[in-house]
Scaffold this motif. Structure first.
Motif, short mmCIF file in Angstrom:
data_model
loop_
_atom_site.label_atom_id
_atom_site.label_comp_id
_atom_site.label_asym_id
_atom_site.label_seq_id
_atom_site.Cartn_x
_atom_site.Cartn_y
_atom_site.Cartn_z
N ALA A 108 -60.31 -46.99 112.24
CA ALA A 108 -60.21 -48.08 111.59
C ALA A 108 -59.13 -48.94 111.96
CB ALA A 108 -60.18 -47.50 110.09
N GLU A 109 -59.35 -50.10 111.75
CA GLU A 109 -58.23 -50.94 112.06
C GLU A 109 -57.13 -51.29 111.16
OE1 GLU A 109 -57.50 -55.71 112.93
OE2 GLU A 109 -58.76 -54.69 114.50
N CYS A 110 -55.77 -50.90 111.14
CA CYS A 110 -54.98 -51.16 110.05
C CYS A 110 -54.61 -52.78 109.75
CB CYS A 110 -53.56 -50.69 110.57
SG CYS A 110 -52.19 -50.77 109.39
N PRO A 111 -54.70 -52.91 108.54
CA PRO A 111 -54.53 -54.21 107.90
C PRO A 111 -53.36 -54.68 108.15
CG PRO A 111 -54.94 -53.09 106.23
CD PRO A 111 -55.05 -52.07 107.27
N TYR A 112 -52.21 -54.01 108.27
CA TYR A 112 -50.95 -54.33 108.34
C TYR A 112 -50.47 -54.44 109.79
CZ TYR A 112 -50.97 -52.34 103.72
OH TYR A 112 -51.43 -52.19 102.40
N ARG A 119 -65.38 -47.31 99.46
CA ARG A 119 -64.12 -47.25 99.93
C ARG A 119 -63.71 -45.86 100.53
NH1 ARG A 119 -60.75 -50.59 95.47
NH2 ARG A 119 -62.19 -49.72 94.24
N SER A 120 -62.80 -45.90 101.69
CA SER A 120 -62.41 -44.57 101.80
C SER A 120 -60.78 -44.72 102.20
CB SER A 120 -63.08 -44.07 103.07
OG SER A 120 -62.96 -45.13 104.37
N MET A 121 -60.04 -43.85 102.10
CA MET A 121 -58.62 -43.92 102.33
C MET A 121 -58.21 -43.51 103.83
SD MET A 121 -57.83 -45.03 99.38
CE MET A 121 -55.97 -44.75 99.63
N HIS A 122 -57.45 -44.30 104.49
CA HIS A 122 -56.87 -44.21 105.67
C HIS A 122 -55.55 -44.34 105.90
CE1 HIS A 122 -61.05 -44.62 107.58
NE2 HIS A 122 -61.16 -45.08 106.64
N TYR A 123 -55.00 -43.83 106.81
CA TYR A 123 -53.31 -43.66 107.08
C TYR A 123 -53.16 -44.16 108.52
CZ TYR A 123 -48.70 -42.26 107.76
OH TYR A 123 -47.23 -42.03 107.76
N CYS A 124 -52.33 -45.23 108.66
CA CYS A 124 -51.78 -45.71 110.21
C CYS A 124 -50.49 -44.98 110.60
CB CYS A 124 -51.70 -47.31 109.87
SG CYS A 124 -51.23 -47.96 111.56
N ASN A 125 -51.06 -44.38 111.88
CA ASN A 125 -50.05 -43.71 112.47
C ASN A 125 -48.80 -44.64 112.99
OD1 ASN A 125 -50.87 -41.04 112.04
ND2 ASN A 125 -52.23 -41.36 113.43
N GLY A 126 -49.15 -45.84 113.36
CA GLY A 126 -48.38 -47.11 113.97
C GLY A 126 -47.18 -47.30 112.81
N CYS A 127 -47.79 -47.98 111.64
CA CYS A 127 -46.91 -48.24 110.80
C CYS A 127 -46.48 -47.51 109.63
CB CYS A 127 -47.25 -49.68 110.30
SG CYS A 127 -48.72 -49.81 109.29
N GLU A 128 -47.16 -46.24 109.61
CA GLU A 128 -47.15 -45.24 108.56
C GLU A 128 -47.45 -45.90 107.19
OE1 GLU A 128 -43.05 -43.90 109.16
OE2 GLU A 128 -43.65 -42.76 110.98
N GLN A 129 -48.45 -46.48 107.02
CA GLN A 129 -48.90 -47.05 105.69
C GLN A 129 -50.26 -46.69 105.59
OE1 GLN A 129 -47.02 -49.29 103.70
NE2 GLN A 129 -45.64 -48.96 105.05
N PHE A 133 -54.08 -46.97 103.74
CA PHE A 133 -55.08 -48.36 103.37
C PHE A 133 -56.18 -48.04 102.93
CE2 PHE A 133 -54.96 -47.80 108.04
CZ PHE A 133 -56.51 -48.18 108.34
N GLU A 134 -56.89 -48.60 102.43
CA GLU A 134 -58.27 -48.70 102.11
C GLU A 134 -59.35 -49.58 103.16
OE1 GLU A 134 -58.31 -48.16 97.10
OE2 GLU A 134 -58.94 -50.00 98.07
#
Length: 56
Positions: free
Chosen positions: A18-22, A40-50, A52-53
């Protein structure tokens, strides 16, 4: 009595990518199959460590 299947138990959608909104990275993982609602599902970005839904 016939029981219907709970829709919150099974989820669809992609598990990762999923594409990170940040930071717009796709290096993400789905942490939890459902968020506050079934769409809605909960995701985690490994790039910016945030966290997001994502709306399904």
């Amino acid at each position: 009595m016939r029981r219907s299947r709970d829709p919150s138990v099974t989820t669809g959608g992609e598990d990762a990518g999923a594409e990170c909104p940040y930071c717009e990275s796709t290096n993400t993982v789905r942490e939890h199959p459902k968020g506050p609602s079934l769409c809605r599902s909960m995701h985690y970005c490994n790039g910016c460590e945030q966290p997001f839904e994502k709306f399904e």
